[in-house]
Design a protein around this motif. Structure first.
Motif, PDB file in Angstrom:
ATOM      1  N   ASN A  64       0.811  -1.219   0.000  1.00 47.56           N
ATOM      2  CA  ASN A  64       0.000   0.000   0.000  1.00 47.56           C
ATOM      3  C   ASN A  64       0.847   1.272   0.000  1.00 47.56           C
ATOM      4  N   ASN A  65       2.086   1.172  -0.468  1.00 43.03           N
ATOM      5  CA  ASN A  65       2.975   2.331  -0.447  1.00 43.03           C
ATOM      6  C   ASN A  65       2.394   3.537  -1.180  1.00 43.03           C
ATOM      7  N   GLU A  66       1.754   3.307  -2.327  1.00 40.99           N
ATOM      8  CA  GLU A  66       1.186   4.412  -3.098  1.00 40.99           C
ATOM      9  C   GLU A  66       0.063   5.086  -2.319  1.00 40.99           C
ATOM     10  N   GLU A  67      -0.770   4.292  -1.672  1.00 41.17           N
ATOM     11  CA  GLU A  67      -1.862   4.841  -0.869  1.00 41.17           C
ATOM     12  C   GLU A  67      -1.313   5.703   0.262  1.00 41.17           C
ATOM     13  N   TYR A  68      -0.315   5.187   0.964  1.00 43.27           N
ATOM     14  CA  TYR A  68       0.291   5.949   2.055  1.00 43.27           C
ATOM     15  C   TYR A  68       0.893   7.250   1.534  1.00 43.27           C
ATOM     16  N   LYS A  69       1.596   7.154   0.399  1.00 40.80           N
ATOM     17  CA  LYS A  69       2.269   8.327  -0.149  1.00 40.80           C
ATOM     18  C   LYS A  69       1.278   9.431  -0.488  1.00 40.80           C
ATOM     19  N   TYR A  70       0.184   9.072  -1.150  1.00 39.84           N
ATOM     20  CA  TYR A  70      -0.759  10.110  -1.563  1.00 39.84           C
ATOM     21  C   TYR A  70      -1.520  10.690  -0.373  1.00 39.84           C
ATOM     22  N   GLN A  71      -1.771   9.894   0.640  1.00 39.91           N
ATOM     23  CA  GLN A  71      -2.404  10.433   1.836  1.00 39.91           C
ATOM     24  C   GLN A  71      -1.509  11.506   2.471  1.00 39.91           C
ATOM     25  N   MET A  72      -0.229  11.181   2.635  1.00 36.63           N
ATOM     26  CA  MET A  72       0.681  12.143   3.252  1.00 36.63           C
ATOM     27  C   MET A  72       0.912  13.344   2.330  1.00 36.63           C
ATOM     28  N   ALA A  73       0.909  13.108   1.022  1.00 37.43           N
ATOM     29  CA  ALA A  73       1.077  14.223   0.082  1.00 37.43           C
ATOM     30  C   ALA A  73      -0.076  15.221   0.211  1.00 37.43           C
ATOM     31  N   MET A  74      -1.284  14.716   0.430  1.00 41.92           N
ATOM     32  CA  MET A  74      -2.421  15.626   0.604  1.00 41.92           C
ATOM     33  C   MET A  74      -2.285  16.440   1.885  1.00 41.92           C
ATOM     34  N   TYR A  75      -1.787  15.815   2.942  1.00 44.46           N
ATOM     35  CA  TYR A  75      -1.540  16.576   4.162  1.00 44.46           C
ATOM     36  C   TYR A  75      -0.493  17.662   3.909  1.00 44.46           C
ATOM     37  N   SER A  76       0.552  17.328   3.154  1.00 45.57           N
ATOM     38  CA  SER A  76       1.580  18.327   2.847  1.00 45.57           C
ATOM     39  C   SER A  76       1.023  19.461   1.985  1.00 45.57           C
ATOM     40  N   LYS A 116       4.645  16.419  -9.376  1.00 50.02           N
ATOM     41  CA  LYS A 116       3.801  15.557 -10.209  1.00 50.02           C
ATOM     42  C   LYS A 116       2.770  14.812  -9.360  1.00 50.02           C
ATOM     43  N   ASP A 117       3.164  14.417  -8.164  1.00 46.94           N
ATOM     44  CA  ASP A 117       2.215  13.772  -7.254  1.00 46.94           C
ATOM     45  C   ASP A 117       1.122  14.762  -6.848  1.00 46.94           C
ATOM     46  N   PHE A 118       1.506  16.000  -6.591  1.00 47.80           N
ATOM     47  CA  PHE A 118       0.524  17.025  -6.239  1.00 47.80           C
ATOM     48  C   PHE A 118      -0.449  17.273  -7.390  1.00 47.80           C
ATOM     49  N   GLU A 119       0.089  17.277  -8.619  1.00 48.47           N
ATOM     50  CA  GLU A 119      -0.762  17.491  -9.792  1.00 48.47           C
ATOM     51  C   GLU A 119      -1.775  16.356  -9.946  1.00 48.47           C
ATOM     52  N   LYS A 120      -1.340  15.133  -9.687  1.00 46.17           N
ATOM     53  CA  LYS A 120      -2.266  13.999  -9.769  1.00 46.17           C
ATOM     54  C   LYS A 120      -3.377  14.147  -8.736  1.00 46.17           C
ATOM     55  N   ILE A 121      -3.023  14.574  -7.537  1.00 47.20           N
ATOM     56  CA  ILE A 121      -4.026  14.752  -6.480  1.00 47.20           C
ATOM     57  C   ILE A 121      -5.027  15.831  -6.885  1.00 47.20           C
ATOM     58  N   GLU A 122      -4.545  16.940  -7.432  1.00 47.02           N
ATOM     59  CA  GLU A 122      -5.440  18.010  -7.877  1.00 47.02           C
ATOM     60  C   GLU A 122      -6.430  17.496  -8.908  1.00 47.02           C
TER      61      GLU A 122
END
Length: 211
Positions: free
Chosen positions: A125-137, A169-175
């Motif tokens: 679940n590394n990707e899930e964890y990463k995007y969760q923390m990226a949203m907090y950031s 790029k991770d932030f852009e995906k979240i947006e």
């Protein structure tokens, strides 16, 4: 049909980051929970899990964590405090919100979110964890005007502290995912094209989805 994005949730502060995580897992979850409204039991399960998480989180030795992360002890930083707890932050830009367990200012001058996960670490679940923390950031960056490009999760089973890093790029995906989540809710449109495979096996809605 919803009149505006703030009608999506009762808090009038947009959608939860967990809805965006659901969208990343499968867009149909957003339809089932927000349009078809078949998520009552899941909501109760989530509430129970969150209560248990908070109890376990309160029993953790935070001083040990802060020492591991090298938290800055002097309150001379831009956040005005070197630790902030349980902060509800809202992104007006992307219309989502989240409660950050802790915001920490480190000795290397970085600002990071810390989340307490009530389970063991699962490398799948590394990707899930990463995007969760990226949203907090992203929430930290928007609300405090500071850069935040990494976050930490303390896995409460085993007391394992893990770092997760991300980039623009991770932030852009979240947006993009946040916008698509809102679009499904506002237009009440059933997502046709979705990813199948192993994700479906553990999905809460597999019995009604038809995949």
């Amino acid at each position: 049909m919803r009149n505006n994005i703030n009608d999506v949730e009762n808090e009038n502060i947009g959608i939860s980051i967990f809805k965006i995580m659901d969208y990343m897992y499968c867009p149909r979850i957003i339809y089932y929970e927000n349009i078809a409204e078949v998520s009552q039991n899941k909501g109760n399960d989530f509430k129970d899990m969150e209560e248990k998480r908070q109890i376990r989180k309160d029993g953790v030795n935070r001083k040990w964590i802060w020492e591991q992360l090298k938290v800055k002890k002097e309150s001379i930083n831009i956040l005005s405090e070197y630790k902030k707890f349980n902060k509800l932050l809202r992104s007006r830009k992307n219309h989502f919100y989240g409660v950050v367990d802790e915001i920490l200012f480190l000795k290397d001058e970085t600002v990071v979110p810390l989340y307490y996960y009530n389970s063991k670490f699962d490398g799948r679940n590394n990707e899930e964890y990463k995007y969760q923390m990226a949203m907090y950031s992203m929430l930290i960056e928007e609300n405090y005007n500071v850069e935040s490009k990494k976050g930490y999760i303390l896995f409460l089973d085993g007391i394992l502290l893990k770092k997760f890093e991300y980039n623009s790029k991770d932030f852009e995906k979240i947006e993009k995912c946040a916008a698509e989540t809102l679009k499904i809710i506002e237009l009440e449109k059933y997502p046709i094209e979705v990813e199948g495979g192993t994700k479906c096996r553990g999905c809460y809605y597999k019995k009604i989805c038809g995949r």
